[in-house]
Design a protein around this motif. Structure first.
Motif, PDB file in Angstrom:
ATOM      1  N   VAL A 235       0.777  -1.294  -0.127  1.00 57.42           N
ATOM      2  CA  VAL A 235      -0.129  -0.029   0.347  1.00 57.42           C
ATOM      3  C   VAL A 235       1.122   1.630  -0.076  1.00 57.42           C
ATOM      4  CG1 VAL A 235      -1.529   1.334   1.378  1.00 57.42           C
ATOM      5  CG2 VAL A 235      -1.581  -1.024   1.097  1.00 57.42           C
ATOM      6  N   ASP A 236       0.908   2.024  -1.207  1.00 55.08           N
ATOM      7  CA  ASP A 236       1.410   3.394  -0.813  1.00 55.08           C
ATOM      8  C   ASP A 236       0.940   4.263  -1.943  1.00 55.08           C
ATOM      9  OD1 ASP A 236       4.161   1.935  -0.853  1.00 55.08           O
ATOM     10  OD2 ASP A 236       4.070   1.688  -2.996  1.00 55.08           O
ATOM     11  N   ASP A 237      -0.726   4.444  -1.366  1.00 56.49           N
ATOM     12  CA  ASP A 237      -1.529   5.030  -1.372  1.00 56.49           C
ATOM     13  C   ASP A 237      -2.829   5.156  -2.123  1.00 56.49           C
ATOM     14  OD1 ASP A 237      -2.056   4.076  -4.093  1.00 56.49           O
ATOM     15  OD2 ASP A 237      -0.463   5.094  -4.831  1.00 56.49           O
ATOM     16  N   ALA A 238      -4.041   5.589  -1.934  1.00 54.27           N
ATOM     17  CA  ALA A 238      -5.333   5.654  -1.459  1.00 54.27           C
ATOM     18  C   ALA A 238      -5.867   4.493  -2.605  1.00 54.27           C
ATOM     19  CB  ALA A 238      -6.312   6.590  -1.238  1.00 54.27           C
ATOM     20  N   GLU A 239      -4.670   4.643  -2.956  1.00 58.69           N
ATOM     21  CA  GLU A 239      -5.800   3.565  -4.814  1.00 58.69           C
ATOM     22  C   GLU A 239      -5.387   2.412  -4.444  1.00 58.69           C
ATOM     23  OE1 GLU A 239      -4.905   3.505  -9.360  1.00 58.69           O
ATOM     24  OE2 GLU A 239      -4.450   5.222  -8.162  1.00 58.69           O
ATOM     25  N   ASP A 240      -4.072   2.110  -3.874  1.00 54.80           N
ATOM     26  CA  ASP A 240      -3.622   0.866  -3.705  1.00 54.80           C
ATOM     27  C   ASP A 240      -4.135   0.326  -2.500  1.00 54.80           C
ATOM     28  OD1 ASP A 240      -1.182   1.339  -4.859  1.00 54.80           O
ATOM     29  OD2 ASP A 240      -0.059   1.080  -3.630  1.00 54.80           O
ATOM     30  N   LEU A 241      -4.742   0.831  -1.670  1.00 52.89           N
ATOM     31  CA  LEU A 241      -5.042   1.020  -0.107  1.00 52.89           C
ATOM     32  C   LEU A 241      -6.951   0.329  -0.608  1.00 52.89           C
ATOM     33  CD1 LEU A 241      -5.382   0.683   2.743  1.00 52.89           C
ATOM     34  CD2 LEU A 241      -5.758   2.623   3.189  1.00 52.89           C
ATOM     35  N   ALA A 242      -7.631   0.817  -1.295  1.00 53.36           N
ATOM     36  CA  ALA A 242      -9.177  -0.096  -2.070  1.00 53.36           C
ATOM     37  C   ALA A 242      -8.479  -1.257  -2.308  1.00 53.36           C
ATOM     38  CB  ALA A 242      -8.723   1.202  -2.899  1.00 53.36           C
ATOM     39  N   GLU A 243      -7.728  -1.342  -3.238  1.00 52.50           N
ATOM     40  CA  GLU A 243      -8.132  -2.298  -3.819  1.00 52.50           C
ATOM     41  C   GLU A 243      -7.055  -3.852  -3.106  1.00 52.50           C
ATOM     42  OE1 GLU A 243      -4.756  -3.070  -6.891  1.00 52.50           O
ATOM     43  OE2 GLU A 243      -5.153  -1.019  -7.785  1.00 52.50           O
TER      44      GLU A 243
END
Lengths: 354, 354
Positions: free
Chosen positions: B127-135
């Motif tokens: 998880v590097d950013d919000a998009e990664d976290l959602a995935e």
């Protein structure tokens, strides 16, 4: 002092050899710091101490500065010069105190103290000159051992007199120092009791260990000693009697000769003792921690024997066996960090868990 | 290096906390000296070290001077800055070496390493950013734990995401640092294996201990762990597999979750480990001495469990229980000499011999 001393309390230790080293490690386990006072450079205890003072026991300035940095003073050897003790005891509590040192620094005083307690010792007589020695030999008989009254250890300052004809040579070995002639005791074995007395007066003793000496130096201590239950009880009671009589605080080593009819007190040492090293492998609390607990006013710890142990000293060339020892199971190695191996020098010890 | 290093050999230790302190004591038992490198003043390990350098890990001069006084370098924590390691490893052997640090300094690299070995871990995603976290949340599910990839310990740098709605707050807690989302593992207990690998490639593991954490901090470790014989064997084999794959030299802590069907590797620590403190009371050779033996090239020691033990950490106000603890039988107290008590601060531990 019923509350444990705070973390970071500093314990001053006179003497920087292996006993001071292992005391220092035990102090660290309880959160205390140590300050070592030792005339010799690079003492073994210095490797594990918060601070080291390298100075002579005649250096009053250094002694004073040392005392001012510590909360309580103890020692790893009994032959501390009187003048140093005179100064130090005005500044900080010394534990064990002068009474124990007065008795153990002088073999004649020690024998008299033990005899007064009703304990048995080897036959003995004071020897200041040739005339005394002749009388002493008549009284004590031969074979006997002539020893300086003060400053002896590990067989140093001693001469064996096999017959009265050895008198002149033996006396010469005393180099004019006041001496004591001790008769041989025909013992079946030698044991020792490592006893402890707390600041609250409670007493606890480790199980008696059975000692084997060679050339005046302890080689092995094995626990349990092969003695009767009655002897085991008596040995512990003797140690307790000595500790109580001296209002002692700390750990003491009491060496006893076992004969078919008696336990005979050989000598007492007001400190942790080589014959108590087995406790590191055999007890929840070892003799070093027990001593630290006592002198800082903690309750004495649980020194019940949990394993049988054989302790063996590594002396001089014994260090050549180190590679093999490192491969032995159930074997704890304790080395003192001494870089130079000399014949008769205690380099370390091993505890074999039996 | 098949001969034991000589007495007086100096071991450099990066980090001066309680692990460095107990490593230093173990080194002294084997006749070695230690030199502690630690940015903070008055480190706990300094009380029992031959020498202490107080300097930053960015201070190349100080690092170089430190390295030049020692024969081998080890460490008590894995988050050593890369630049310091780059410099030190050109000067002296660092044990364990960079491979172990590369894996354990980064949770993502660690998970990939373990997965490549065929070992099971919690489900995870980078998880590097919000998009990664959602995935990642879609893949791993909730509840889950978001952790910084680097520099985390004792629950710091972590956020629990109970539902996907916690994502924004959780990501904020990472403060922009690269992170990893780890799925919850529904485990019945947590155990750890303290393993060791020698310079000669031999491997020895201590008995698995059963751990209880509270608020992200280890509270107790009990041996033997209540697990099946098969689980015990598997746990040790997992540790050995990791040690061998890394050509590791020294002691490593391997934390495992036990589920009804599997052992899941939680994390590895390339150092002596809090969950291995019980070995001080339960084994002839404890984890600290085992580590020292490994890094100086001695044979590994006998770490067979000789007593059952419960280790309990003394954290913050637990120190108020000290007077009572000093009176408990079969209880070994280990204090770290920290003068200031803070909530959550590890002040010491006790080993209860069961």
């Amino acid at each position: 002092m019923t509350e444990p001393l705070p973390q970071g309390t500093v314990i001053g230790i006179l003497g920087g050899g292996q006993l001071g080293r292992m005391l220092s490690v035990a102090a660290s386990r309880l959160g205390f710091r140590t300050h070592i006072f030792e005339p010799g450079a690079n003492p073994p205890a210095g490797d594990v101490a918060h601070r080291v003072t390298t100075a002579s026991y005649e250096d009053a300035e250094a002694l004073r500065a040392f005392a001012e940095t510590v909360d309580v003073i103890t020692y790893e050897f009994e032959n501390i010069p009187t003048s140093a003790l005179d100064l130090l005891e005005t500044l900080r509590p010394i534990r064990p105190d002068r009474r124990a040192l007065a008795v153990s620094q002088d073999r004649l005083v020690e024998k008299a103290f033990l005899t007064d307690l009703g304990l048995q010792t080897a036959p003995y007589a004071a020897v200041d000159d040739a005339e005394d020695l002749a009388e002493a030999l008549a009284e004590v008989g031969t074979p006997a051992i002539l020893k300086t009254r003060r400053f002896g250890y590990d067989g140093k300052g001693q001469a064996v007199l096999r017959t009265p004809e050895d008198a002149t040579e033996g006396l010469a070995a005393m180099a004019g120092a006041p001496a004591i002639l001790e008769g041989f005791v025909n013992f079946t074995k030698e044991i020792s009791v490592i006893g402890a007395r707390g600041l609250d007066g409670s007493v606890a003793c480790f199980d008696p260990g059975e000692n084997v000496h060679r050339e005046g130096i302890l080689r092995t201590t094995t626990v349990p000693a092969q003695i009767s239950d009655a002897q085991r009880t008596d040995a512990v009671l003797i140690a307790a009697q000595i500790l109580n009589k001296l209002d002692y605080v700390g750990v003491m080593g009491v060496e006893l000769f076992v004969t078919p009819t008696a336990l005979i007190v050989n000598e007492i040492a007001p400190r942790v003792h080589n014959s108590g090293h087995w406790t590191q492998g055999g007890c929840a609390i070892d003799q070093f921690e027990q001593h630290i607990r006592a002198i800082v006013g903690w309750p004495l710890g649980d020194g019940a024997r949990q394993s049988d142990v054989e302790m063996e000293n590594l002396i001089g060339a014994d260090m050549e066996r180190l590679p093999a020892l490192t491969r032995q199971p159930r074997t704890q190695i304790h080395l003192y960090g001494k870089t130079e191996v000399k014949p008769g020098r205690k380099m370390g010890h091993v505890n074999r868990i039996l």
